[in-house]
Design a protein around this motif. Structure first.
Motif, PDB file in Angstrom:
ATOM      1  N   UNK A   1       0.721  -1.202   0.111  1.00 13.36           N
ATOM      2  CA  UNK A   1      -0.110  -0.012   0.088  1.00 13.36           C
ATOM      3  C   UNK A   1       1.188   1.273  -0.057  1.00 13.36           C
ATOM      4  N   UNK A   2       2.033   1.200   0.701  1.00 17.37           N
ATOM      5  CA  UNK A   2       2.921   2.348   0.614  1.00 17.37           C
ATOM      6  C   UNK A   2       3.332   2.740  -0.747  1.00 17.37           C
TER       7      UNK A   2
ATOM      8  N   UNK B   1       2.319   6.089  -3.027  1.00 13.94           N
ATOM      9  CA  UNK B   1       3.309   7.038  -3.224  1.00 13.94           C
ATOM     10  C   UNK B   1       2.792   8.140  -4.392  1.00 13.94           C
ATOM     11  N   UNK B   2       2.332   7.744  -5.752  1.00 11.52           N
ATOM     12  CA  UNK B   2       2.012   8.517  -6.561  1.00 11.52           C
ATOM     13  C   UNK B   2       0.817   9.247  -6.680  1.00 11.52           C
TER      14      UNK B   2
ATOM     15  N   UNK C   1      -0.564   8.832   3.813  1.00 13.59           N
ATOM     16  CA  UNK C   1      -0.658   7.623   4.383  1.00 13.59           C
ATOM     17  C   UNK C   1      -0.353   7.159   5.662  1.00 13.59           C
ATOM     18  N   UNK C   2      -1.578   7.066   6.596  1.00 20.09           N
ATOM     19  CA  UNK C   2      -1.161   7.097   8.173  1.00 20.09           C
ATOM     20  C   UNK C   2      -1.291   5.750   8.353  1.00 20.09           C
ATOM     21  N   UNK C   3      -0.079   5.157   9.046  1.00 19.49           N
ATOM     22  CA  UNK C   3      -0.223   3.423   9.381  1.00 19.49           C
ATOM     23  C   UNK C   3      -0.194   3.628  10.892  1.00 19.49           C
ATOM     24  N   UNK C   4      -0.952   2.305  11.157  1.00 17.54           N
ATOM     25  CA  UNK C   4      -0.718   1.890  12.595  1.00 17.54           C
ATOM     26  C   UNK C   4      -0.229   0.522  12.456  1.00 17.54           C
TER      27      UNK C   4
ATOM     28  N   UNK D   1      10.700   4.573   5.031  1.00 19.42           N
ATOM     29  CA  UNK D   1       9.281   5.056   4.682  1.00 19.42           C
ATOM     30  C   UNK D   1       9.478   6.433   3.926  1.00 19.42           C
ATOM     31  N   UNK D   2       8.747   6.469   2.885  1.00 13.98           N
ATOM     32  CA  UNK D   2       8.651   7.743   2.002  1.00 13.98           C
ATOM     33  C   UNK D   2       8.068   8.750   2.833  1.00 13.98           C
TER      34      UNK D   2
END
Length: 391
Positions: free
Chosen positions: A249-250, A254-255, A260-263, A276-277
């Protein structure tokens, strides 16, 4: 005033929906206590609630039920079937005495139990105390159109389950893993989401606490973008170890020009998650009730609480179910056309991009989410407490 004793499974997915009704019962003047096989006192105290035992000696919930080992094993259908049989059936007889002891010490007028804790209902029956089945899932509202490996597993253990209860003079109705109480069964859902009334089950809407739920952590909202669409991804507190899915998903987002917030729990800072970008904000644990109102889309494993909370806040979802009742939530979301269901582990990245874009920009999907949100704009925790208090 009544003395009301809650029995819960010591995992966030089971504890959290019980907090709101318990707090409301206290507000209504009732004396409430919790009992669990492991120590949950920290969250209870933070929510203004009390365990039955002031000095809890039981260890915290086992780490074997979360992380890399658990995330791998739950995809093994043979292992999962054996694990469920052990939890629900094999370990139950030895646990009855512990629940009976808790009842004897507190002398409750009423018991509220997770409907997967079979020995709690047996102990309540033998103590002649009425009991409420307070479900953390959609198990009580399933119909014949719902299929899953979990339901196949339940069918395989039904004879053993019937024998367990028959040995104690009980004949119960079940739905999925859940007991249906002859006194009161509550599901945190709405008719609009399920599509029908369910005999013997009170659907009260979402269970959200009137104040602190007890598991909150700080959230620096200044880190959230004010100019980009925001996508939240979480796979819960037990099967969070999904590094391949997070990385996928990252790459996809990206484009897309989103944040994107990840837990990611214990994955944070590990080589498995990788570098992480800039468009990614990764946190070990997120106060979901505080974050969701800021989100434009939610990628989730489909845990019942996550789905309930997203519907309450009107956040479009993509569910990628991994195991157990997650497929049930996915079924109802797909039926209502209020979200997307996709196996992220096998999906092509192009397909994931299309699905996320639908969540963010499809007006028909947004209309369906908004319609369901209206039905979830109720205080299900308070309604549950009122029904319990009325018994």
């Amino acid at each position: 005033m009544k003395r009301i004793l809650f029995f819960t499974i010591p995992e966030k997915g089971h504890i959290n929906p019980m907090i709101g009704p318990a707090v409301w019962l206290q507000k209504l003047g009732h004396e409430v206590r919790f009992h669990a096989p492991h120590d949950i006192s920290s969250q209870l105290h933070a929510a203004g609630l009390q365990p039955l035992d002031a000095n809890v000696l039981a260890a915290p919930p086992p780490e074997a039920n979360r992380g890399a080992f658990f995330a791998e094993k739950v995809r093994d259908s043979v292992w999962l079937r054996q694990w469920i049989h052990r939890l629900l059936i094999e370990e139950a007889p030895a646990q009855i005495e512990g629940y009976a002891d808790a009842i004897a010490r507190f002398q409750p007028h009423l018991i509220v139990t997770d409907p997967m804790i079979y020995p709690a209902a047996i102990a309540a029956h033998e103590a002649r105390v009425p009991w409420v089945a307070l479900s953390n899932s959609l198990n009580p509202v399933l119909d014949d159109s719902v299929t899953s490996d979990l339901l196949d597993t339940v069918a395989s253990l039904s004879a053993d389950r019937e024998a367990l209860f028959t040995a104690h003079g009980m004949k119960l109705r079940f739905s999925g893993c859940d007991m249906i109480s002859p006194h009161l069964t509550i599901a945190f859902a709405t008719r609009e989401f399920i599509g029908r009334d369910v005999p013997g089950v009170q659907m009260v809407g979402p269970s959200l606490p009137p104040a602190a739920r007890g598991d909150e952590v700080p959230l620096d909202e200044s880190l959230l973008s004010t100019t980009r669409k925001k996508v939240f991804m979480s796979f819960g507190s037990q099967i969070y170890h999904q590094p391949e899915l997070f990385r996928k998903v990252i790459r996809v987002t990206e484009p897309m020009g989103v944040q994107l917030i990840l837990s990611v729990n214990a994955l944070l800072g590990t080589p498995e998650l990788g570098e992480l970008p800039p468009h990614v904000l990764a946190l070990p644990y997120v106060p979901q009730l505080r974050l969701l109102p800021h989100m434009d889309a939610f990628i989730t494993h489909g845990g019942a609480n996550s789905v309930m909370e997203a519907l309450h806040f009107g956040v479009p979802m993509l569910i990628s179910p991994v195991c157990n009742d997650q497929f049930h939530q996915a079924h109802f979301l797909e039926r209502t056309r209020a979200g997307q269901v996709l196996d992220l582990s096998t999906a092509a990245e192009e397909d994931i991009t299309i699905r996320i874009s639908r969540l963010l920009f499809n007006p028909h999907l947004k209309e369906r989410v908004k319609a369901l949100q209206a039905s979830y704009a109720v205080d299900g925790a308070r309604r549950a407490a009122e029904l319990i208090a009325a018994l």
